[in-house]
Design an enzyme around this catalytic site. Sequence first.
Site, PDB file in Angstrom:
ATOM      1  N   LEU A  76       9.419  39.855-109.273  1.00 34.29           N
ATOM      2  CA  LEU A  76       8.479  40.506-108.351  1.00 34.29           C
ATOM      3  C   LEU A  76       8.370  42.065-108.608  1.00 34.29           C
ATOM      4  O   LEU A  76       6.389  42.697-108.673  1.00 34.29           O
ATOM      5  CB  LEU A  76       9.169  40.557-106.884  1.00 34.29           C
ATOM      6  N   SER A  77       9.115  42.558-109.340  1.00 32.23           N
ATOM      7  CA  SER A  77       9.122  43.948-109.942  1.00 32.23           C
ATOM      8  C   SER A  77       8.061  43.682-111.654  1.00 32.23           C
ATOM      9  O   SER A  77       7.601  45.251-111.328  1.00 32.23           O
ATOM     10  CB  SER A  77      10.312  44.725-110.549  1.00 32.23           C
ATOM     11  N   TYR A  88      13.264  40.953-111.009  1.00 30.37           N
ATOM     12  CA  TYR A  88      12.277  41.100-111.883  1.00 30.37           C
ATOM     13  C   TYR A  88      10.813  40.529-111.752  1.00 30.37           C
ATOM     14  O   TYR A  88      10.618  41.639-112.093  1.00 30.37           O
ATOM     15  CB  TYR A  88      13.820  41.520-112.848  1.00 30.37           C
ATOM     16  N   ALA A 140      14.711  31.186-106.619  1.00 34.16           N
ATOM     17  CA  ALA A 140      15.732  32.253-106.257  1.00 34.16           C
ATOM     18  C   ALA A 140      15.213  34.276-107.196  1.00 34.16           C
ATOM     19  O   ALA A 140      15.819  34.931-106.039  1.00 34.16           O
ATOM     20  CB  ALA A 140      17.023  31.879-106.339  1.00 34.16           C
ATOM     21  N   ASP A 176      23.510  42.292-104.025  1.00 36.73           N
ATOM     22  CA  ASP A 176      22.697  41.388-104.564  1.00 36.73           C
ATOM     23  C   ASP A 176      23.227  40.968-105.766  1.00 36.73           C
ATOM     24  O   ASP A 176      23.490  39.449-106.285  1.00 36.73           O
ATOM     25  CB  ASP A 176      21.100  40.917-104.870  1.00 36.73           C
ATOM     26  N   GLY A 177      23.619  42.262-106.869  1.00 42.24           N
ATOM     27  CA  GLY A 177      24.187  41.652-107.911  1.00 42.24           C
ATOM     28  C   GLY A 177      25.902  41.180-107.758  1.00 42.24           C
ATOM     29  O   GLY A 177      26.188  39.812-108.190  1.00 42.24           O
TER      30      GLY A 177
END
Length: 260
Positions: A164-165, A162, A157, A49-50
């Site tokens: 969700l975390s 972050y 998107a 993803d990064g």
Amino acid sequence: MDRPPHTIEKLAFVSSETEEAEDARRELEARYGAHDPKKADVIVALGGDGLMLQTLHRFMNTGKPIYGLNRGSVGFLMNEYGADDLIERIGSAVVSRIHPLVMEATDALGHVHSALAINEVSLLRQTHQAAKLRLSVDERIRMEELVCDGVLVATPAGSTAYNLSAHGPILPIDAQLLALTPISAFRPRRWRGALLPNYVEVRITVLDPAKRPVSAAADYTEIRNVIEVRVREEKNSSSLALFDADHNWDERILSEMFRY
């Protein structure tokens, strides 16, 4: 709904620096050719993803669709890796148009810094002391004081990153919403955040910045010692992400929502 180019002949491959990703790039270039990204019909990103995030930034506003193949440790934005029938997969993929956030951060010296974020704009405390923040939406104060480790504004998107975390909500990719999510809120302890229409501007004011300094980040662009941050969706900018039709973004969101 956007569609991939009608004719897909030229693919450009970009990869992260891991051995797995670079091996995949060499294999795919041998099979499908290596083309200049400026002349390619589609950019294929190989990594996690990064890398996908970096590629979406790099080719923002070019009209180049980005098709991610997972060769990394995290791949929510990526499609399952496979070397066969790649052009056919891309041709039947679903396109999601992603509008970034624009962050305007004013630092302690009065300098204003602007940056774009595809995932989120986040504010975080810089020291052991909790941040004290005031939250306004369209210039109306909605929370006089939030004591916390930080707060973030996430796009659909970025809602699975972050956000969700930090226990924020997952948003469908086409939702006309932004998630405003606290990070380790201390007071008010029970506040879980807010869902906002994507046409509003969020203003976050740092209270007592000398004693409780705060940094702000738009994806991977960080500004230290901010005193105020304004965040809004940038309607005039966009990136294009391609997802396999049988496992598109909406399906990924639903699967994530029902995990337990």
